[in-house]
Design a protein around this motif. Structure first.
Motif, short mmCIF file in Angstrom:
data_model
loop_
_atom_site.label_atom_id
_atom_site.label_comp_id
_atom_site.label_asym_id
_atom_site.label_seq_id
_atom_site.Cartn_x
_atom_site.Cartn_y
_atom_site.Cartn_z
N LEU A 5 0.85 -1.26 -0.18
CA LEU A 5 0.10 -0.01 0.02
C LEU A 5 0.83 1.16 -0.09
CD1 LEU A 5 -2.85 1.11 0.36
CD2 LEU A 5 -2.64 1.21 2.67
N ARG A 6 0.82 2.11 -1.06
CA ARG A 6 1.56 3.20 -1.21
C ARG A 6 0.99 4.49 -0.65
NH1 ARG A 6 6.94 1.85 -1.81
NH2 ARG A 6 7.04 0.54 -3.63
N SER A 7 -0.46 4.72 -0.92
CA SER A 7 -1.15 5.51 -0.29
C SER A 7 -2.49 5.25 -0.40
CB SER A 7 -0.61 6.87 -1.02
OG SER A 7 -1.22 6.85 -2.42
N VAL A 8 -3.51 5.99 0.40
CA VAL A 8 -4.82 6.16 0.23
C VAL A 8 -5.02 7.59 0.53
CG1 VAL A 8 -7.15 5.52 1.34
CG2 VAL A 8 -5.17 3.91 1.39
N GLU A 9 -6.01 8.23 -0.33
CA GLU A 9 -6.32 9.59 -0.33
C GLU A 9 -7.79 9.83 -0.53
OE1 GLU A 9 -4.79 13.56 -2.73
OE2 GLU A 9 -4.00 11.66 -3.21
N LYS A 10 -8.48 10.77 0.20
CA LYS A 10 -9.87 10.85 -0.06
C LYS A 10 -9.93 12.40 -0.97
CE LYS A 10 -14.31 11.87 1.72
NZ LYS A 10 -15.31 11.70 2.97
N CYS A 11 -10.36 12.56 -1.94
CA CYS A 11 -10.83 13.47 -2.74
C CYS A 11 -12.01 13.85 -2.94
CB CYS A 11 -10.15 12.83 -4.31
SG CYS A 11 -8.62 12.59 -4.42
N THR A 12 -12.32 15.06 -2.84
CA THR A 12 -13.82 15.83 -2.94
C THR A 12 -14.05 16.48 -4.12
OG1 THR A 12 -13.14 17.70 -1.93
CG2 THR A 12 -13.98 16.03 -0.32
N ASP A 13 -15.18 16.35 -4.53
CA ASP A 13 -15.87 17.03 -5.91
C ASP A 13 -15.01 16.27 -7.04
OD1 ASP A 13 -17.35 18.74 -7.08
OD2 ASP A 13 -15.63 20.19 -7.48
N TYR A 14 -14.66 14.92 -7.08
CA TYR A 14 -14.13 14.29 -8.38
C TYR A 14 -15.07 14.16 -9.33
CZ TYR A 14 -10.35 11.05 -9.76
OH TYR A 14 -9.52 10.38 -10.84
N LEU A 15 -14.53 14.02 -10.56
CA LEU A 15 -15.22 13.89 -11.47
C LEU A 15 -15.37 12.16 -11.72
CD1 LEU A 15 -16.72 14.49 -14.30
CD2 LEU A 15 -14.65 14.26 -15.42
N VAL A 16 -16.80 11.73 -11.56
CA VAL A 16 -16.91 10.37 -11.48
C VAL A 16 -17.91 9.79 -12.59
CG1 VAL A 16 -16.74 10.27 -8.90
CG2 VAL A 16 -18.97 10.60 -10.01
N GLY A 17 -18.18 10.78 -13.42
CA GLY A 17 -18.87 10.25 -14.78
C GLY A 17 -19.51 11.42 -15.45
N HIS A 18 -20.49 11.22 -16.22
CA HIS A 18 -21.20 12.08 -17.19
C HIS A 18 -22.58 11.83 -17.33
CE1 HIS A 18 -16.93 13.35 -18.30
NE2 HIS A 18 -17.48 14.60 -18.38
#
Length: 141
Positions: free
Chosen positions: A78-91
Motif C-alpha cells: 500500500l503506497r497511499s490512500v487519499e480522499k478526494c472531494t468533488d472528483y469527476l466520477v462520470g457524465h
C-alpha cells in the motif's frame, strides 16, 4: 457499477475507469483504484483492508452482474490512500429544450488507493528466505 473484491471478501465500488494498472520503476508495477464514496466507508477501513498483504494478494474486478472481468495479483504494498472531494466520477446526457443534448459532469467524493508490487530486491530477498527455510527443513528430516 464495477466492484473490486479482495481476497478477504471485502468489496468496494469502483468508478468508471477507476481500475488502472501501469508499469513502475524497477519492474514494480502500480495499481491505482478509485473507490466510490459510500456511507459505511472510511479512510481507516480502507487502510486496514489494503495494508494487509494477504487481503490484496488477489484482487478481482467484477461487473454489475458479478461476473469477473479481471484478476490481478502481486500488488501487495500500500503506497497511499487519499480522499478526494468533488472528483469527476462520470457524465450524464440531458435533453435540452432546443431539442439537442447537453453533457453534464457528475461529481462526488472518492478514495484513491495506490498499490505496488515489491521491487526486485525485496522479491529476491523473500525468495532467498523461502529457499533457506526449505533447505533447513530438508536437512532436519
Amino acid at each position: 457499477m464495477e466492484r473490486i473484491r479482495l481476497k478477504n471478501g471485502a468489496e468496494y465500488d469502483v468508478i468508471p475507469g477507476g481500475f488502472q494498472m501501469k508499469n513502475g520503476q524497477e519492474g514494480t508495477g502500480l495499481l491505482r483504484l478509485i473507490l466510490a464514496e459510500k456511507e459505511d466507508l472510511s479512510l481507516s477501513r480502507i487502510e486496514a483492508d489494503f495494508s494487509a498483504e494477504e487481503n490484496v494478494s488477489v484482487i478481482r474486478l467484477t461487473d454489475p452482474n458479478d461476473s469477473v472481468e479481471d484478476v490481478v495479483s502481486g500488488y501487495t504494498i500500500l503506497r497511499s490512500v487519499e480522499k478526494c472531494t468533488d472528483y469527476l466520477v462520470g457524465h450524464e446526457t440531458r435533453k435540452i429544450e432546443s431539442g439537442g443534448y447537453q453533457m453534464e459532469e457528475i461529481r462526488g467524493d472518492v478514495y484513491v488507493v495506490l498499490l505496488s508490487r515489491p521491487d526486485l530486491q525485496t522479491r529476491f530477498e523473500r525468495l532467498r528466505e523461502t529457499v533457506d527455510i526449505v533447505v533447513l527443513n530438508a536437512l532436519e528430516v
